[in-house]
Design an enzyme around this catalytic site. Structure first.
Site, PDB file in Angstrom:
ATOM      1  N   CYS A   1      -0.541   4.247   2.518  1.00 28.61           N
ATOM      2  CA  CYS A   1      -0.513   4.116   3.990  1.00 28.61           C
ATOM      3  C   CYS A   1      -0.326   2.644   4.336  1.00 28.61           C
ATOM      4  O   CYS A   1       0.786   2.131   4.248  1.00 28.61           O
ATOM      5  CB  CYS A   1      -1.760   4.712   4.630  1.00 28.61           C
ATOM      6  SG  CYS A   1      -3.335   4.171   3.938  1.00 28.61           S
ATOM      7  N   SER A   2      -1.400   1.958   4.721  1.00 25.56           N
ATOM      8  CA  SER A   2      -1.236   0.552   5.083  1.00 25.56           C
ATOM      9  C   SER A   2      -2.520  -0.221   4.819  1.00 25.56           C
ATOM     10  O   SER A   2      -2.922  -1.043   5.635  1.00 25.56           O
ATOM     11  CB  SER A   2      -0.840   0.423   6.553  1.00 25.56           C
ATOM     12  OG  SER A   2      -1.844   1.011   7.362  1.00 25.56           O
ATOM     13  N   CYS A   3      -3.190   0.045   3.708  1.00 25.65           N
ATOM     14  CA  CYS A   3      -4.432  -0.666   3.387  1.00 25.65           C
ATOM     15  C   CYS A   3      -4.137  -2.156   3.296  1.00 25.65           C
ATOM     16  O   CYS A   3      -3.175  -2.585   2.644  1.00 25.65           O
ATOM     17  CB  CYS A   3      -5.007  -0.144   2.076  1.00 25.65           C
ATOM     18  SG  CYS A   3      -5.526   1.584   2.196  1.00 25.65           S
TER      19      CYS A   3
ATOM     20  N   CYS B   1       0.888  -1.161   0.000  1.00 28.18           N
ATOM     21  CA  CYS B   1       0.000   0.000   0.000  1.00 28.18           C
ATOM     22  C   CYS B   1       0.922   1.205   0.000  1.00 28.18           C
ATOM     23  O   CYS B   1       1.561   1.500   1.012  1.00 28.18           O
ATOM     24  CB  CYS B   1      -0.914   0.024   1.217  1.00 28.18           C
ATOM     25  SG  CYS B   1      -1.798   1.611   1.361  1.00 28.18           S
TER      26      CYS B   1
END
Lengths: 118, 190
Positions: free
Chosen positions: B101-103, B98
């Protein structure tokens, strides 16, 4: 890339919570719980987090701490939604800072467990 | 005054304020942490992969519409409203990132590992995937194509790794145990 250390952890560690401190895990579940309760759509939090991280990445003089950004993104959204204001948060944080060790309950004792008489 | 550099204090203050406003309870927070620890996690993704290895019809459905294919499992954790499963083959290796961000599809892969959220991984795996995978110990044949998939708030990806020959005669439980979270991200093979 030091962060890559430990990736060969055995499968038994699958699903281990990957938090450096307990508050990080608590903030994560608070965010999802508030979203589930209808306080905000999860997409709004995602947008806030992306903005927060992007703002950090525009700077180069500060270390990257993911959960610091996660917290600030949540606080920004809650302030925007007028759910928790920065002023009341700062005041309480300051009060918590002054408490002696072991006196960290800043809320009423109505959270489903008993405390010994004291 | 506390400063934003006091995140732990600010987090504790936030929790206390939310409890005070009746928006959440300490027990609810504890319950969710237990849930993530015990029920949500890459074991769900491993189950899906093991079934796909054994059930060609399920595998076809999974690759066509993963969200629909896993719906009957009723996995908790969310963030699989639009899940796409990409299949590793002898010709193609897939890896997920991602970049923003941190999907990450929590319901099938649990909480993301720390390095998944690291800016170095997020930027480098796009620019130089073979080098990053090599650092994970995965040395890919130069002839094998590498595809990098960028998870987002709208679409999240999971890799369907290839079943190694050593698991051909193994039972389902053994296969599930062998499928590591990192193989679902695509930085290792099973």
């Amino acid at each position: 890339m030091p962060e890559l250390e430990g990736i060969a952890a055995p499968p038994l560690l699958n699903g281990e919570l990957d938090f450096e401190a307990p508050w990080q895990g608590r903030v994560s579940v608070i965010a999802s719980a508030l979203s589930d309760a209808g306080c905000f759509p999860w997409a709004d939090f995602q947008s806030s987090l992306i903005r927060t991280i992007a703002a950090h990445e525009a700077k180069t003089d500060q270390p990257y701490r993911y959960y610091d950004h996660f917290l600030e993104a949540l606080l920004s959204l809650l302030a925007q939604k007028q759910i928790v204001g920065e002023g009341e948060l700062q005041s309480l944080a300051e009060m918590l800072k002054q408490l002696p060790p072991g006196r960290d309950h800043a809320h009423d004792h109505d959270h489903d467990h008993d405390h010994p008489a004291h | 005054m506390t400063s934003p550099s006091d995140p732990e204090l600010r987090a504790r203050a936030l929790e206390a304020l939310l409890i005070g406003k009746g928006l959440i309870t300490e027990a609810a927070i504890d319950d969710r942490i237990t849930l993530f620890n015990q029920r949500v996690g890459p074991m769900n993704g491993s189950r899906v992969v093991a079934r796909a290895w054994a059930d060609a019809a399920f595998k076809a459905e999974l690759l066509l519409d993963a969200t629909a294919a896993i719906a009957p499992y009723q996995f908790v954790g969310g963030q699989v409203d639009k899940l796409v499963v990409v299949e590793n083959t002898p010709e193609v290796h897939n890896v997920v990132v991602c970049t923003l961000c941190s999907c990450y599809p929590l319901a099938v892969m649990g909480l993301p590992p720390k390095w998944y959220k690291d800016p170095a991984y997020r930027s480098r795996v796009v620019r130089e995937p073979r080098e990053v995978l090599a650092e994970f110990g995965l040395m890919l044949n130069p002839d094998r194509e590498v595809r990098v998939w960028d998870s987002s708030a709208e679409v999240r990806y999971m890799v369907l790794p290839m079943m190694p020959q050593r698991l051909a005669a193994a039972d389902e439980a053994t296969r599930i145990a062998a499928i590591h979270r990192d193989a679902l991200i695509g930085v290792v093979e099973v």
